[in-house]
Scaffold this motif. Structure first.
Motif, short mmCIF file in Angstrom:
data_model
loop_
_atom_site.label_atom_id
_atom_site.label_comp_id
_atom_site.label_asym_id
_atom_site.label_seq_id
_atom_site.Cartn_x
_atom_site.Cartn_y
_atom_site.Cartn_z
N ILE A 56 19.89 44.73 33.93
CA ILE A 56 19.84 45.79 32.91
C ILE A 56 21.27 46.23 32.61
CG2 ILE A 56 19.04 48.15 32.48
CD1 ILE A 56 16.79 47.44 34.62
N THR A 57 21.64 46.26 31.33
CA THR A 57 23.03 46.53 30.96
C THR A 57 23.14 47.75 30.04
OG1 THR A 57 23.52 44.16 31.11
CG2 THR A 57 25.12 45.53 29.95
N LEU A 58 23.92 48.74 30.48
CA LEU A 58 24.34 49.92 29.72
C LEU A 58 23.20 50.85 29.28
CD1 LEU A 58 27.32 48.57 27.57
CD2 LEU A 58 27.41 50.13 29.51
N LYS A 59 22.15 50.33 28.69
CA LYS A 59 20.99 51.15 28.31
C LYS A 59 19.74 50.41 28.76
CE LYS A 59 18.63 53.41 24.40
NZ LYS A 59 17.30 52.82 24.66
N GLY A 60 18.92 51.09 29.57
CA GLY A 60 17.82 50.41 30.21
C GLY A 60 16.52 50.38 29.43
N GLY A 75 22.40 48.63 42.11
CA GLY A 75 23.48 48.50 41.13
C GLY A 75 23.85 49.83 40.52
N GLY A 76 24.05 49.85 39.21
CA GLY A 76 24.46 51.06 38.51
C GLY A 76 23.37 52.12 38.46
N ASP A 77 23.78 53.34 38.14
CA ASP A 77 22.86 54.48 38.07
C ASP A 77 22.42 54.68 36.62
OD1 ASP A 77 21.44 56.81 38.18
OD2 ASP A 77 23.14 58.08 38.74
N PHE A 78 21.15 54.38 36.34
CA PHE A 78 20.58 54.54 35.01
C PHE A 78 19.56 55.68 34.97
CE2 PHE A 78 22.62 50.57 34.67
CZ PHE A 78 22.67 50.17 33.34
N SER A 79 19.62 56.59 35.93
CA SER A 79 18.69 57.73 36.01
C SER A 79 17.24 57.29 35.82
CB SER A 79 19.05 58.78 34.95
OG SER A 79 20.38 59.23 35.11
N GLY A 109 28.51 52.94 36.71
CA GLY A 109 28.38 51.51 36.67
C GLY A 109 27.92 51.02 35.31
N CYS A 110 27.67 49.71 35.23
CA CYS A 110 27.33 49.09 33.95
C CYS A 110 26.01 48.34 34.00
CB CYS A 110 28.45 48.12 33.56
SG CYS A 110 28.26 47.28 31.99
N ARG A 111 25.61 47.89 35.20
CA ARG A 111 24.43 47.04 35.33
C ARG A 111 23.57 47.45 36.51
NH1 ARG A 111 28.51 43.97 33.21
NH2 ARG A 111 27.88 42.77 31.36
N ALA A 112 22.25 47.46 36.29
CA ALA A 112 21.30 47.70 37.37
C ALA A 112 20.40 46.48 37.50
CB ALA A 112 20.47 48.95 37.10
N TYR A 113 19.77 46.36 38.67
CA TYR A 113 18.92 45.20 38.95
C TYR A 113 17.57 45.67 39.46
CZ TYR A 113 23.11 42.58 38.11
OH TYR A 113 24.22 42.06 37.49
N LEU A 114 16.51 45.18 38.81
CA LEU A 114 15.14 45.53 39.18
C LEU A 114 14.47 44.31 39.80
CD1 LEU A 114 12.61 47.34 39.16
CD2 LEU A 114 12.19 46.54 36.81
#
Length: 335
Positions: A56-60, A75-79, A109-114
């Motif tokens: 997931i990049t910048l906007k999830g 990874g990154g924090d996307f709330s 951060g920029c990227r999260a992983y699910l």
């Protein structure tokens, strides 16, 4: 099917650890930009290190779950929220069928992983489930997720089922439940300057003395033109002592090329397989995930590391992952 994509976010793709053995045919490795975050997410749900996750990049995205599932976000924090209630990252989470998982904009951060127990069920192409968007294959039809996409999961292993049963029991009538233990994240810069370890490149000595000094002593800013292929940097101009015509040669993740404009490019997961620009350095493999979490406008500074020390650092990271895997099994009561 396990989930339905209500909203895809800015750029959400299926990724694993990459597609190896085909670079001689011009097919890049691809795979996750932050391999450590991918591997940690997989470990938290009982998967092998290499299983496919959503990057997931910048906007999830916003995802509707059509079955009970065990997930983990790293990874990154996307709330992230589940039906508007905040959900914690870096730990296993059981989510009930009918719930909606929503990711916001990247706060850190920029990227999260699910990851999901069993891994995402998409076709294996050339030994990998990773999405190659430029070539149009892998993942979900070779593209980013779109509204209305349906994704399934592969069969779970016994440990994943064990974790899922624990958390389902803990949830009671709630929509989801989280483990009371977690693993540490801590690789995102949170708007501070990232320090990246670099090995000298093959043409390092061919750069001017001023360029060599600037490379290690001054900061560079991440350009908005950065993507999965390469991180473009702006900062001091780097120049060769004498202009040289180079023959194209193989490149790898972390190669730092300097085009004629003097602004370096760090080649990343979707890089080309060969390049003809001079190489001033190589980002140590262990730090590539830190680069991947940088957002446009954030800054980076390079410090030199020897090849031996870079190899030792990646060995220590692999040993850490083994300890994390053992620790998860102990905390969960599996061992």
């Amino acid at each position: 099917m396990s989930i339905e994509v209500i909203s895809p976010g800015l750029s959400t793709t299926v990724q694993d650890l990459g597609r190896y053995g085909y670079q001689q045919h011009g097919v890049n490795v691809g795979g996750a930009m932050d391999e450590l975050a991918l591997q940690m997410a997989n470990l938290l749900v009982g998967n092998p290190y290499h299983d496919a996750v959503l990057e997931i990049t910048l906007k999830g995205p916003t995802l509707l779950f059509h079955k009970d599932m065990l997930i983990a976000i790293c990874g990154g924090d996307f709330s992230p929220t589940i039906d508007t209630k905040p959900v914690l990252s870096n730990r296993p989470v059981w989510i009930r069928s009918g719930s909606v998982l929503h990711f916001g904009h990247a706060q850190k951060g920029c990227r999260a992983y699910l990851a999901v127990a069993g891994g995402w069920d998409v076709p294996v192409v050339m030994g990998s489930r990773s999405t190659n968007v430029r070539a149009g294959f892998g993942g979900v039809e070779g593209r980013m997720l779109q509204t209305g996409d349906l994704l399934g999961q592969n069969p779970k292993c016994p440990f994943s089922s064990f974790l899922e049963q624990q958390l389902e029991k803990k949830a009671g009538t709630a929509l989801f439940s989280e483990a009371n233990w977690f693993i540490s994240g801590g690789r995102c810069t949170a708007h501070s300057e990232a320090v990246i370890r670099v090995i000298r490149g093959g043409q390092f000595e061919e750069f001017s003395a001023e360029s060599r000094r600037s490379f290690f002593e001054e900061s560079f800013q991440v350009s908005p033109r950065s993507d999965r292929m390469g991180y473009r940097l702006t900062g001091p101009t780097l120049a060769l002592s004498t202009p040289t015509e180079m023959i194209s040669a193989a490149v790898t993740a972390g190669t730092i090329q300097v085009p004629p404009n003097g602004q370096p490019i760090i080649l990343m997961a979707d890089r080309q397989t060969i390049g003809g620009y001079p190489k001033i350095g190589y980002v140590a493999t262990v730090d590539l995930g830190i680069v991947a979490q940088l957002r446009p406008g954030e800054t980076v500074r390079f410090v030199e590391i020897s090849l031996r020390d870079a190899q030792q650092a990646i060995f220590e990271r692999d040993e850490m992952l083994k300890k994390i895997k053992l620790g998860i099994e102990l905390y969960a009561g599996w061992r």
